[in-house]
Design a protein around this motif. Structure first.
Motif, PDB file in Angstrom:
ATOM      1  N   LEU A  38     -19.634  44.998  -1.535  1.00 19.80           N
ATOM      2  CA  LEU A  38     -20.772  45.862  -1.843  1.00 19.80           C
ATOM      3  C   LEU A  38     -20.371  47.319  -1.625  1.00 19.80           C
ATOM      4  CD1 LEU A  38     -23.511  43.768  -0.066  1.00 19.80           C
ATOM      5  CD2 LEU A  38     -23.266  44.102  -2.520  1.00 19.80           C
ATOM      6  N   THR A  93     -28.312  49.577  -3.956  1.00 24.39           N
ATOM      7  CA  THR A  93     -27.799  48.396  -4.630  1.00 24.39           C
ATOM      8  C   THR A  93     -28.866  47.656  -5.429  1.00 24.39           C
ATOM      9  OG1 THR A  93     -28.192  47.065  -2.662  1.00 24.39           O
ATOM     10  CG2 THR A  93     -25.992  47.983  -2.946  1.00 24.39           C
ATOM     11  N   SER A 111     -24.505  50.028  -8.941  1.00 24.09           N
ATOM     12  CA  SER A 111     -23.431  49.391  -8.149  1.00 24.09           C
ATOM     13  C   SER A 111     -22.765  48.218  -8.863  1.00 24.09           C
ATOM     14  CB  SER A 111     -23.930  48.958  -6.766  1.00 24.09           C
ATOM     15  OG  SER A 111     -24.714  47.780  -6.845  1.00 24.09           O
ATOM     16  N   ARG A 112     -22.704  48.275 -10.201  1.00 24.10           N
ATOM     17  CA  ARG A 112     -22.061  47.192 -10.964  1.00 24.10           C
ATOM     18  C   ARG A 112     -20.552  47.158 -10.748  1.00 24.10           C
ATOM     19  NH1 ARG A 112     -24.685  43.488 -10.741  1.00 24.10           N
ATOM     20  NH2 ARG A 112     -26.840  44.054 -10.977  1.00 24.10           N
ATOM     21  N   ARG A 165     -18.891  47.492  -7.977  1.00 23.19           N
ATOM     22  CA  ARG A 165     -18.589  46.693  -6.789  1.00 23.19           C
ATOM     23  C   ARG A 165     -19.122  45.270  -6.897  1.00 23.19           C
ATOM     24  NH1 ARG A 165     -14.950  47.570  -2.993  1.00 23.19           N
ATOM     25  NH2 ARG A 165     -16.297  46.727  -1.412  1.00 23.19           N
ATOM     26  N   LYS A 166     -20.318  45.108  -7.483  1.00 18.84           N
ATOM     27  CA  LYS A 166     -20.954  43.794  -7.490  1.00 18.84           C
ATOM     28  C   LYS A 166     -20.492  42.903  -8.643  1.00 18.84           C
ATOM     29  CE  LYS A 166     -25.450  43.708  -6.426  1.00 18.84           C
ATOM     30  NZ  LYS A 166     -26.874  44.108  -6.410  1.00 18.84           N
ATOM     31  N   ARG A 201     -23.780  41.188 -14.130  1.00 21.22           N
ATOM     32  CA  ARG A 201     -25.058  40.633 -13.705  1.00 21.22           C
ATOM     33  C   ARG A 201     -25.117  39.145 -13.919  1.00 21.22           C
ATOM     34  NH1 ARG A 201     -29.544  45.096 -15.366  1.00 21.22           N
ATOM     35  NH2 ARG A 201     -28.834  46.543 -13.801  1.00 21.22           N
TER      36      ARG A 201
END
Length: 122
Positions: A96, A103, A107-108, A110-111, A114
């Motif tokens: 994260l 978030t 924050s795509r 790091r995450k 979708r």
């Protein structure tokens, strides 16, 4: 291509830009290094003589932490944070954002992509 501390720097680029291809050197540090050595930042990397390359290598190895050593140092710092269970370490471990970004949206990087979640039945 001229090799500086084991890295091929592009010969067609200006020296000021070509040095930034070395991990740990940005524009400011590049200009500082060129000023120390008395080299023209506008000259092309291909125009460097063997003597200039030798001076550049010796300066970089003596005064700066670059490339592999710097990467190792950064990874050790992250491992240390994870090991002592610091908040930043847990953020690194979870993949994260580390520096307080939101978030809920964004924050795509790091995450990751979708994952869609199905609607709840009423």
């Amino acid at each position: 291509m001229p090799r500086v501390i084991g890295i091929d720097i592009p010969e067609k680029k200006r020296l000021e830009i070509a040095l930034t291809y070395i991990y740990g050197i940005g524009r400011t540090l590049s200009n500082e290094i060129l000023a120390k050595l008395g080299l023209n930042p506008d000259m092309r990397a291909a125009e460097l003589s063997q003597d200039d390359i030798a001076k550049l290598n010796s300066l970089l190895q003596a005064e700066y932490v670059l490339e592999g050593d710097l990467r190792r140092q950064v990874q050790n710092n992250i491992k240390r944070l994870i090991g002592i269970h610091a908040y930043r370490g847990t953020r690194h471990r979870a993949g994260l954002p580390v520096r307080g970004q939101r978030t809920r949206t964004n924050s795509r990087t790091r995450k990751g992509r979708r994952k869609t979640v199905a609607n709840k039945k009423k």
